[in-house]
Design a protein around this motif. Structure first.
Motif, PDB file in Angstrom:
ATOM      1  N   GLY A  99      16.200  20.648  32.310  1.00  0.00           N
ATOM      2  CA  GLY A  99      15.821  21.675  31.353  1.00  0.00           C
ATOM      3  C   GLY A  99      14.409  22.137  31.651  1.00  0.00           C
ATOM      4  O   GLY A  99      13.473  21.329  31.623  1.00  0.00           O
ATOM      5  N   VAL A 100      14.248  23.403  31.975  1.00  0.00           N
ATOM      6  CA  VAL A 100      12.924  23.933  32.312  1.00  0.00           C
ATOM      7  C   VAL A 100      12.425  24.778  31.148  1.00  0.00           C
ATOM      8  O   VAL A 100      13.048  25.769  30.768  1.00  0.00           O
ATOM      9  CB  VAL A 100      12.950  24.758  33.613  1.00  0.00           C
ATOM     10  CG1 VAL A 100      11.547  25.266  33.942  1.00  0.00           C
ATOM     11  CG2 VAL A 100      13.497  23.918  34.765  1.00  0.00           C
ATOM     12  N   LEU A 101      11.305  24.337  30.589  1.00  0.00           N
ATOM     13  CA  LEU A 101      10.666  25.053  29.498  1.00  0.00           C
ATOM     14  C   LEU A 101       9.669  26.013  30.131  1.00  0.00           C
ATOM     15  O   LEU A 101       8.665  25.602  30.693  1.00  0.00           O
ATOM     16  CB  LEU A 101       9.941  24.067  28.573  1.00  0.00           C
ATOM     17  CG  LEU A 101      10.756  22.846  28.119  1.00  0.00           C
ATOM     18  CD1 LEU A 101       9.887  21.896  27.317  1.00  0.00           C
ATOM     19  CD2 LEU A 101      11.973  23.282  27.335  1.00  0.00           C
ATOM     20  N   CYS A 102       9.985  27.300  30.098  1.00  0.00           N
ATOM     21  CA  CYS A 102       9.096  28.295  30.701  1.00  0.00           C
ATOM     22  C   CYS A 102       9.052  29.540  29.834  1.00  0.00           C
ATOM     23  O   CYS A 102       9.955  29.789  29.044  1.00  0.00           O
ATOM     24  CB  CYS A 102       9.521  28.635  32.126  1.00  0.00           C
ATOM     25  SG  CYS A 102      11.087  29.491  32.274  1.00  0.00           S
ATOM     26  N   ASP A 103       7.998  30.318  29.993  1.00  0.00           N
ATOM     27  CA  ASP A 103       7.807  31.520  29.202  1.00  0.00           C
ATOM     28  C   ASP A 103       8.960  32.485  29.433  1.00  0.00           C
ATOM     29  O   ASP A 103       9.295  32.808  30.565  1.00  0.00           O
ATOM     30  CB  ASP A 103       6.481  32.186  29.565  1.00  0.00           C
ATOM     31  CG  ASP A 103       6.224  33.397  28.710  1.00  0.00           C
ATOM     32  OD1 ASP A 103       5.928  33.203  27.525  1.00  0.00           O
ATOM     33  OD2 ASP A 103       6.340  34.524  29.222  1.00  0.00           O
ATOM     34  N   ALA A 104       9.558  32.937  28.359  1.00  0.00           N
ATOM     35  CA  ALA A 104      10.719  33.827  28.461  1.00  0.00           C
ATOM     36  C   ALA A 104      10.389  35.272  28.126  1.00  0.00           C
ATOM     37  O   ALA A 104      11.255  36.117  28.186  1.00  0.00           O
ATOM     38  CB  ALA A 104      11.821  33.330  27.520  1.00  0.00           C
ATOM     39  N   ASN A 105       9.133  35.543  27.798  1.00  0.00           N
ATOM     40  CA  ASN A 105       8.814  36.864  27.262  1.00  0.00           C
ATOM     41  C   ASN A 105       7.874  37.705  28.111  1.00  0.00           C
ATOM     42  O   ASN A 105       7.370  38.708  27.636  1.00  0.00           O
ATOM     43  CB  ASN A 105       8.246  36.720  25.850  1.00  0.00           C
ATOM     44  CG  ASN A 105       9.252  36.093  24.929  1.00  0.00           C
ATOM     45  OD1 ASN A 105      10.402  36.494  24.900  1.00  0.00           O
ATOM     46  ND2 ASN A 105       8.834  35.083  24.195  1.00  0.00           N
ATOM     47  N   GLY A 106       7.593  37.298  29.315  1.00  0.00           N
ATOM     48  CA  GLY A 106       6.856  38.174  30.205  1.00  0.00           C
ATOM     49  C   GLY A 106       5.355  38.164  30.102  1.00  0.00           C
ATOM     50  O   GLY A 106       4.702  39.063  30.599  1.00  0.00           O
ATOM     51  N   ARG A 107       4.773  37.144  29.510  1.00  0.00           N
ATOM     52  CA  ARG A 107       3.329  37.126  29.398  1.00  0.00           C
ATOM     53  C   ARG A 107       2.646  36.438  30.574  1.00  0.00           C
ATOM     54  O   ARG A 107       1.493  36.674  30.826  1.00  0.00           O
ATOM     55  CB  ARG A 107       2.912  36.466  28.095  1.00  0.00           C
ATOM     56  CG  ARG A 107       3.298  37.286  26.871  1.00  0.00           C
ATOM     57  CD  ARG A 107       2.734  36.626  25.628  1.00  0.00           C
ATOM     58  NE  ARG A 107       3.586  36.733  24.470  1.00  0.00           N
ATOM     59  CZ  ARG A 107       4.695  36.040  24.234  1.00  0.00           C
ATOM     60  NH1 ARG A 107       5.131  35.194  25.084  1.00  0.00           N
ATOM     61  NH2 ARG A 107       5.363  36.205  23.121  1.00  0.00           N
ATOM     62  N   VAL A 156       4.301  32.582  37.932  1.00  0.00           N
ATOM     63  CA  VAL A 156       5.596  33.084  38.403  1.00  0.00           C
ATOM     64  C   VAL A 156       5.943  32.418  39.726  1.00  0.00           C
ATOM     65  O   VAL A 156       7.085  31.990  39.938  1.00  0.00           O
ATOM     66  CB  VAL A 156       5.578  34.628  38.544  1.00  0.00           C
ATOM     67  CG1 VAL A 156       6.864  35.119  39.201  1.00  0.00           C
ATOM     68  CG2 VAL A 156       5.393  35.283  37.188  1.00  0.00           C
ATOM     69  N   GLU A 157       4.971  32.298  40.618  1.00  0.00           N
ATOM     70  CA  GLU A 157       5.209  31.623  41.901  1.00  0.00           C
ATOM     71  C   GLU A 157       5.585  30.160  41.685  1.00  0.00           C
ATOM     72  O   GLU A 157       6.461  29.628  42.367  1.00  0.00           O
ATOM     73  CB  GLU A 157       3.984  31.746  42.817  1.00  0.00           C
ATOM     74  CG  GLU A 157       3.806  33.144  43.372  1.00  0.00           C
ATOM     75  CD  GLU A 157       5.037  33.636  44.134  1.00  0.00           C
ATOM     76  OE1 GLU A 157       5.576  32.897  44.980  1.00  0.00           O
ATOM     77  OE2 GLU A 157       5.466  34.773  43.854  1.00  0.00           O
ATOM     78  N   ALA A 158       4.931  29.504  40.744  1.00  0.00           N
ATOM     79  CA  ALA A 158       5.258  28.103  40.439  1.00  0.00           C
ATOM     80  C   ALA A 158       6.687  28.001  39.903  1.00  0.00           C
ATOM     81  O   ALA A 158       7.440  27.098  40.285  1.00  0.00           O
ATOM     82  CB  ALA A 158       4.270  27.531  39.432  1.00  0.00           C
ATOM     83  N   ALA A 159       7.067  28.921  39.022  1.00  0.00           N
ATOM     84  CA  ALA A 159       8.436  28.912  38.468  1.00  0.00           C
ATOM     85  C   ALA A 159       9.456  29.092  39.585  1.00  0.00           C
ATOM     86  O   ALA A 159      10.489  28.406  39.619  1.00  0.00           O
ATOM     87  CB  ALA A 159       8.589  30.010  37.421  1.00  0.00           C
ATOM     88  N   GLY A 205      11.093  37.813  30.752  1.00  0.00           N
ATOM     89  CA  GLY A 205       9.885  37.501  31.496  1.00  0.00           C
ATOM     90  C   GLY A 205      10.102  37.167  32.958  1.00  0.00           C
ATOM     91  O   GLY A 205      11.167  36.694  33.351  1.00  0.00           O
ATOM     92  N   PRO A 206       9.070  37.400  33.756  1.00  0.00           N
ATOM     93  CA  PRO A 206       9.178  37.143  35.191  1.00  0.00           C
ATOM     94  C   PRO A 206       9.284  35.665  35.556  1.00  0.00           C
ATOM     95  O   PRO A 206       9.868  35.328  36.586  1.00  0.00           O
ATOM     96  CB  PRO A 206       7.900  37.765  35.763  1.00  0.00           C
ATOM     97  CG  PRO A 206       6.932  37.796  34.628  1.00  0.00           C
ATOM     98  CD  PRO A 206       7.770  37.970  33.394  1.00  0.00           C
ATOM     99  N   MET A 207       8.748  34.758  34.730  1.00  0.00           N
ATOM    100  CA  MET A 207       8.814  33.338  35.080  1.00  0.00           C
ATOM    101  C   MET A 207      10.248  32.835  35.074  1.00  0.00           C
ATOM    102  O   MET A 207      10.710  32.207  36.028  1.00  0.00           O
ATOM    103  CB  MET A 207       7.953  32.496  34.136  1.00  0.00           C
ATOM    104  CG  MET A 207       6.469  32.659  34.381  1.00  0.00           C
ATOM    105  SD  MET A 207       5.470  31.669  33.244  1.00  0.00           S
ATOM    106  CE  MET A 207       5.780  30.017  33.865  1.00  0.00           C
TER     107      MET A 207
END
Length: 191
Positions: free
Chosen positions: A12-20, A26-29, A50-52
């Protein structure tokens, strides 16, 4: 009990979903998605505009890894109405609330990875830690992003408000390569 698709364990990856978030995050994601997929894990993540999340999902799918996105209904409606860019999805679970989001992530995840993000990510981290889940949670501490949170959790323990056993699931990786090693050690024999 974890939901497994085709015998794979999901992270389960918790990452920003809204593009901030942008740039290095983004590269790390993207690298997290690539490394998890290459290691043979499925990915379940917070889907959105979001991009992430998109970078994570695209990279994981490129390796052939199954990907499950969990997305709020409102965001999904925006995507369907064409107000947002498309989303690279495998399987999609549409949820109504943050609690539903956490429930779906929990049902799939063998372990968790948290990438830098906003309040929703902090809430998700505290939700995992607060329910005394035994599954590991790896904080990818890019540029010391989570150092303040780690210090505060230590202060909660030293002040007697929390038990060390509650936060023992937390593991800190300073970069994505270290994250992969931690997951491998934590889940040794689980695959």
């Amino acid at each position: 009990m974890q939901n497994r698709t085709r015998g794979k364990h999901f992270i389960g990856v918790l990452c920003d979903a809204n593009g901030r978030g942008g740039g290095k995050y983004v590269e790390a994601a993207k690298e997290v998605g690539r490394q998890l997929g290459t290691a043979g894990y499925g990915v379940v993540y917070n889907a959105g505009t979001g991009p992430m999340g998109n970078a994570l999902a695209s990279a994981a799918m490129h390796t052939g890894s199954p990907v499950v996105g969990v997305i709020p209904r409102r965001t999904m409606n925006e995507l369907l109405e064409g107000r947002s860019a498309g989303l690279p999805i495998g399987t999609l679970h549409v949820v109504e609330t943050q609690v539903d989001n956490a429930r779906v992530l929990q049902s799939f995840s063998t372990a968790y990875v948290a990438l830098p993000g906003g309040f929703e990510i902090l809430e998700s981290i505290l939700h995992v830690v607060g329910r005394a889940d035994s599954r590991p949670l790896i904080l990818v501490n890019i540029d010391q992003f989570f150092s303040g949170l780690i210090s505060q959790l230590e202060r909660c323990i030293s002040s007697g408000f929390s038990r060390r056993s509650t936060v023992n699931i937390l593991k800190v990786a300073h970069d994505v390569s270290e994250m992969s090693g931690i997951i491998q050690r934590e889940l040794a024999g689980a695959k």
